[in-house]
Design an enzyme around this catalytic site. Sequence first.
Site, PDB file in Angstrom:
ATOM      1  N   GLU A 187      -9.292  51.035  -2.207  1.00 13.16           N
ATOM      2  CA  GLU A 187      -8.386  49.906  -2.016  1.00 13.16           C
ATOM      3  C   GLU A 187      -7.445  50.068  -0.822  1.00 13.16           C
ATOM      4  O   GLU A 187      -6.544  49.247  -0.639  1.00 13.16           O
ATOM      5  CB  GLU A 187      -7.591  49.673  -3.300  1.00 13.16           C
ATOM      6  CG  GLU A 187      -8.467  49.217  -4.453  1.00 13.16           C
ATOM      7  CD  GLU A 187      -7.745  49.172  -5.786  1.00 13.16           C
ATOM      8  OE1 GLU A 187      -8.104  48.337  -6.631  1.00 13.16           O
ATOM      9  OE2 GLU A 187      -6.818  49.996  -5.983  1.00 13.16           O
TER      10      GLU A 187
ATOM     11  N   LYS B 205      -8.842  56.343  -0.526  1.00 11.41           N
ATOM     12  CA  LYS B 205      -8.011  56.414  -1.723  1.00 11.41           C
ATOM     13  C   LYS B 205      -8.700  57.147  -2.866  1.00 11.41           C
ATOM     14  O   LYS B 205      -8.100  57.956  -3.566  1.00 11.41           O
ATOM     15  CB  LYS B 205      -7.622  55.008  -2.179  1.00 11.41           C
ATOM     16  CG  LYS B 205      -6.796  54.983  -3.462  1.00 11.41           C
ATOM     17  CD  LYS B 205      -6.514  53.576  -3.945  1.00 11.41           C
ATOM     18  CE  LYS B 205      -5.738  53.604  -5.258  1.00 11.41           C
ATOM     19  NZ  LYS B 205      -5.487  52.241  -5.787  1.00 11.41           N
TER      20      LYS B 205
END
Length: 744
Positions: free
Chosen positions: A461, A527
């Site tokens: 993300e 991430k």
Amino acid sequence: MSSDLDPYIFTTDTLPSDLRFLPPLANGLLGWKVYNNIMHMGGIYNGEGGRCHRADVPCPLSVRLEVEEPAEHMFSLDTRSGIFSHSLTTSSFTASQSLYAHRFYSNLMVMEVLLVRHVTSEQPITVSLTTSFTPRSKDIVFESGPDYEGGSHILGQTKTAEFPGASCHTVHLIWTPIPLTLTLQPQQPQARWGFILAVADTADSAMARYDEGLSLMATGSLRPSHVKAWKEMWLQSTVEVVGPQDLNKAVIGCLFYLLSAFPFIYEHPSPFGGVSPGGLSNGGDGQDYWGHVFWDQDIWMYPGIALFYPKLARAVLEYRVGTIEGAKDNAQKQGYKGLKFPWESAVSGREVCPEDIYGQQEIHINGDVTLAFQHYLHLTEDVSVFKEGRGSEVIYGVADYWVSRVTWNPKDQMYHLLGKHLCCCHGDKLLNLIYVSNLLRVLCALKMFLVLLSGVMPPDEYYNNVNNSVYTNTVANLEFAAELAELLQHPAPKEWMEVAKRIKIPFDERSQYHPEYDGYIKGHPVKQADTVMLGYPLGLDMSAAVRRNDLQAYEPVTDPQGPAMTWGMFAIGWLELGEADRAQLLLDKCFSNIQGPFQVWSESSDGSGAVNFLTGMGGFMQAVLFGYTGFRVRQDSLDFAPLLPGSISELCVRGVNYLGSQMDWLLRKEEVCIIVREQANGAFSSKSHDLQVVLKTSGAKIPLIPGNCVQLLVCRAQKLWHSIGEIEHHTTMRNTDFLPVQPI
């Protein structure tokens, strides 16, 4: 066995200073963190759209046991029985409080208090029950109802429905009144008190469940029926490690908390509300992701549960089927055909993500959902889920969405999933245009009304509006839609296979690795697990060299403070390549997410983020169940390629459920033992199957006879890439199952 030696009992004399890490108690319908004055009920939400969140329900059992004289305290969570206990031992007596969410009667929660004298005395013994309960909620307007069978009764309705026109949820609570003190009378050696709470969505149901609880208590069956139900759960599946004690406790804790989020294995009359990242004990605020259901359920928690419990796996699929109408609405709002499952789901299936960019762009959720259905079919051959259970509507609807969502690129003759996607409005139709980077220039040139449709955000993300997310394009598995259509004799649109064969899977020929998306710069931060999931669980075919390159490219740039499930995927990748100790070093990173003493996980290693983070537990369990064992669920077989790191001498996996048969596996460094249980509980396979082991190096076939142990020797000197063997059923063996593979 003492609690000090029993890995199933988590014991401490001091509660955690951060009360977020008190143990959660749940049963698939009700969830509660011990001592908290708030609990939750599956499927009960308050708020519209992005403000929708799991509704707080006041808990009358938020009671602490206290005594006046000095006492030694002991707190324990027995995962075998699902009971949390607090005992206070003084010089003259022991007081014990037990709390549990009933495993079989899921509308009930229970508190029991036991007082036992150490010596005979003429003096009464009194303990205090201190409560933080108030019959109020920020989400539900409660009012008092008439007392019922000596029990207090409140009822209320949530303030706001999930979407306009929907009904608000109703909640009824009936509970045994709890006094301020309990007294053991003189000459009375011991006494026990029981308090029950019944929670339901109608008055009749709450009363019936309360009557049930009173009857069980009167016959002395309340606690035994709960313990028996947990015992049956553990008989279905057990995973134990001979090695580091903290690893074994982590495995047990993960499986316990995951199972607590699901209904009982035999009966769950109430509709299952899905599994959110923090489970039913959390969900009232943003840190708990509002109690919404994400891909976490289908990709991270589901595989380890489905391997043992086909009925619980089916409950997950039925939850998604129940959200079909909402998924249709989501797709239509985006301007596409078919079904678009919500990134964040509550009851209806309409998107309830509070931040629009995630709800619009994380379209990989569609593939995550269908992958769970595919996994189930290959494990069980249960086609009723797809026929009477409407699962085919899910698969076909998602396939139609992908076909309408892709854009044909004439330059490379491939279908693309574009990040910034322009459409021209002509009447009531949306016509796809090619990707254009300068929106203003195009508006001026075309002088037409254009719509910028949703972009694409990969699982990582940190990035959005990307083109051709490699994970998203891979998980858009239209081959399964065509496979299912053939199985069910359903005419499949030719576009399904056209897109399946020609969808772009980004690959860097020079570096021989998969970039995360078109334009990804190698070495940029990531991430969480994304591209490394292509090999597992997505099963994208690639060489060992490419698999290694992907792992080496993303491991050093993955955020060390990222969500807990990530390292399990890296561990599985290195186990595939035969590097068990390197895999274990990565899996060991997860231990910083385990907040003792009750083995409760936090989302991040510093203790922040979601609590009771089931997603991380699911990723960890997959590293054990699909990493150490090498299990891979194929269309016609269950492959295995066991490999244990140096710190583990033995792994026992009991209750693997494949095609209606239950198998117990014992893995050691140099041998594998497999036993098919004689009385398998296989209600889901459409026909019985005789299983056999097929060794890929030699082609040798060894029948698995129920009750007999098949013992295989494993050579540790070679590195693993392909599986060393597979479990098949005789009736559908194919020549393609015997493709050349590397020996171990």
